[in-house]
Design an enzyme around this catalytic site. Structure first.
Site, PDB file in Angstrom:
ATOM      1  N   GLU A 178       0.816  -1.214   0.000  1.00 60.98           N
ATOM      2  CA  GLU A 178       0.000   0.000   0.000  1.00 60.98           C
ATOM      3  C   GLU A 178       0.848   1.262   0.000  1.00 60.98           C
ATOM      4  OE1 GLU A 178      -3.630  -0.381   2.670  1.00 60.98           O
ATOM      5  OE2 GLU A 178      -2.371  -1.984   3.466  1.00 60.98           O
TER       6      GLU A 178
ATOM      7  N   SER B 144      -6.680  -2.243   2.907  1.00 62.05           N
ATOM      8  CA  SER B 144      -7.167  -1.813   1.595  1.00 62.05           C
ATOM      9  C   SER B 144      -7.742  -2.957   0.771  1.00 62.05           C
ATOM     10  CB  SER B 144      -6.052  -1.114   0.804  1.00 62.05           C
ATOM     11  OG  SER B 144      -5.672   0.087   1.429  1.00 62.05           O
TER      12      SER B 144
ATOM     13  N   TYR C 119      -9.818   3.607  -4.430  1.00 54.83           N
ATOM     14  CA  TYR C 119      -8.844   4.639  -4.773  1.00 54.83           C
ATOM     15  C   TYR C 119      -8.970   5.180  -6.193  1.00 54.83           C
ATOM     16  CZ  TYR C 119      -6.825   2.933  -0.456  1.00 54.83           C
ATOM     17  OH  TYR C 119      -6.638   2.567   0.854  1.00 54.83           O
TER      18      TYR C 119
ATOM     19  N   ARG D 231     -11.361   3.863  12.131  1.00 58.34           N
ATOM     20  CA  ARG D 231     -12.556   3.748  11.291  1.00 58.34           C
ATOM     21  C   ARG D 231     -13.040   2.309  11.328  1.00 58.34           C
ATOM     22  NH1 ARG D 231     -10.919   3.640   6.001  1.00 58.34           N
ATOM     23  NH2 ARG D 231     -11.646   1.468   5.928  1.00 58.34           N
TER      24      ARG D 231
ATOM     25  N   ASP E 117     -15.593  -0.668   9.906  1.00 60.74           N
ATOM     26  CA  ASP E 117     -16.338  -1.045   8.706  1.00 60.74           C
ATOM     27  C   ASP E 117     -17.399  -2.084   9.043  1.00 60.74           C
ATOM     28  OD1 ASP E 117     -14.665   0.647   7.286  1.00 60.74           O
ATOM     29  OD2 ASP E 117     -13.282  -0.954   6.715  1.00 60.74           O
TER      30      ASP E 117
ATOM     31  N   GLU F 153     -14.049  -4.899  10.590  1.00 60.74           N
ATOM     32  CA  GLU F 153     -12.701  -4.633  11.094  1.00 60.74           C
ATOM     33  C   GLU F 153     -12.587  -3.174  11.497  1.00 60.74           C
ATOM     34  OE1 GLU F 153      -9.812  -3.853   7.491  1.00 60.74           O
ATOM     35  OE2 GLU F 153     -10.980  -5.664   7.089  1.00 60.74           O
TER      36      GLU F 153
ATOM     37  N   ASN G 248      -9.761   0.050  11.331  1.00 56.25           N
ATOM     38  CA  ASN G 248      -8.542   0.574  10.708  1.00 56.25           C
ATOM     39  C   ASN G 248      -7.990   1.686  11.586  1.00 56.25           C
ATOM     40  OD1 ASN G 248      -6.762   2.058   8.934  1.00 56.25           O
ATOM     41  ND2 ASN G 248      -7.751   1.044   7.207  1.00 56.25           N
TER      42      ASN G 248
ATOM     43  N   GLY H  27      -7.280   5.904   5.329  1.00 59.12           N
ATOM     44  CA  GLY H  27      -6.736   6.652   4.202  1.00 59.12           C
ATOM     45  C   GLY H  27      -7.066   8.132   4.283  1.00 59.12           C
TER      46      GLY H  27
END
Length: 318
Positions: free
Chosen positions: A22, A154, A225, A264, A266, A279, A281, A285
């Protein structure tokens, strides 16, 4: 949330890049963070995660390090350990919580112990071989599964499976990224995410974002992205009960992992009013298509103000 007056004398090192899968996304995030910080902090400087970094940081002598790093070794506690040894204050979660959150298997076991809603799963090891892995998946979860490397971000190496014949190729791909895999029951529903930010008043949740992608696609690396391949809907289309539950779950997940400053969470939401935490993070990003800045904006924090909030909190920990 109280506003923070930027300390323009702070020396801030923004770290990005490296050699992870990444790395390029990290550089894009890092450029965005540096640009935002430079509006208020004239001594914000960008650094590449490479073999020269130790010497470069020693010369620069930062007050705060902002590790805008995605995936190992920048997000899994390894780089945080380096910063601890060097004595630098830094933005984001510490060694322990970074390592735990990056490991999907370990973090799910912690979530389960706190009663958070999760999909059924099994873990697989590369040394046991592909045939054994296929048999375990079929016997335990059936053909509708999601295969994930245990320690990647990602959605790298992740495959959504609907037929048994897809298992072998998906397992071979995932094992290229990690020797351990998490295989989960595939839950069909809407993708949601909730950002969390630590403030002087405690951990607070951003508004829920619903993620949509074209056709039968999902929020994979390409859709994350590539501009125009996903939409971030605020407010999300949820029941009143779910609108209350998701932020509470996101904050609880942030807390039980020991996350710091930001995270964050999800989710997948089904049509029968059920939610599943996927999960957390610890360094979301910060690219132009990223979810966390969009959530902050809806919360009332512009990107420059968000960056100031994060570095000023880290500076107070010096």
């Amino acid at each position: 949330m109280s506003s923070i007056s930027p300390d323009k004398t702070l020396r801030i090192a923004v770290i990005s890049g490296g050699d992870s899968a990444e790395a390029e996304i990290s550089r894009i995030s890092g450029n965005g963070v540096l640009h935002a910080l430079s509006q208020n902090y004239p001594l914000a400087v960008s650094f590449e995660l490479d073999n020269h970094l130790t010497k470069a940081l020693a010369i620069f002598n930062p007050d705060v390090v902002f590790p805008v790093l995605h995936g190992p070794p920048g997000e899994d506690g390894t780089f945080q350990g380096f910063l601890e040894i060097q004595g630098y204050s830094y933005v984001g979660s510490d060694v322990r919580s970074s390592a735990i959150a990056m490991d999907k298997i370990v973090s799910k076991r912690i979530f389960a112990s706190h009663g958070l809603p999760l999909a059924q799963d099994i873990e697989l090891n590369r040394e046991d071989g592909i045939p054994h892995a296929i048999d375990r998946i079929k016997d335990t979860l059936g053909s509708q599964v999601v295969i994930k490397p245990a320690r990647q971000g990602s959605s790298l190496g992740v495959t959504l499976i609907s037929e048994n014949y897809q298992l072998r190729e998906a397992l071979e791909t995932a094992f290229q990224f990690d020797e351990q895999l998490l295989v989960e029951q595939r839950i069909r529903g809407k993708e949601m995410t909730v950002g969390v930010i630590d403030t002087d008043e405690g951990s607070q949740a951003f508004p829920i974002i619903e993620i949509t992608t074209p056709g039968n696609s999902w929020y994979d690396y390409e859709h994350r992205y590539t501009k125009g391949l996903s939409e971030h809907l605020i407010p999300a289309d949820l029941t009143e009960a779910q609108s209350r539950r998701l932020p509470a779950i996101a904050i609880r997940a942030h807390q039980v992992l020991g996350c710091r400053d930001l995270s964050r969470a999800d989710f997948i939401i089904t049509g029968n009013d059920m939610e599943y935490l996927l999960e957390v993070n610890t360094m979301p990003g910060m690219t132009p298509t990223s979810l966390y800045p969009d959530g902050a904006q809806a919360f009332g924090l512009g990107f420059e103000e968000l960056m100031s909030h994060l570095v000023e909190r880290a500076a107070r920990r010096r």
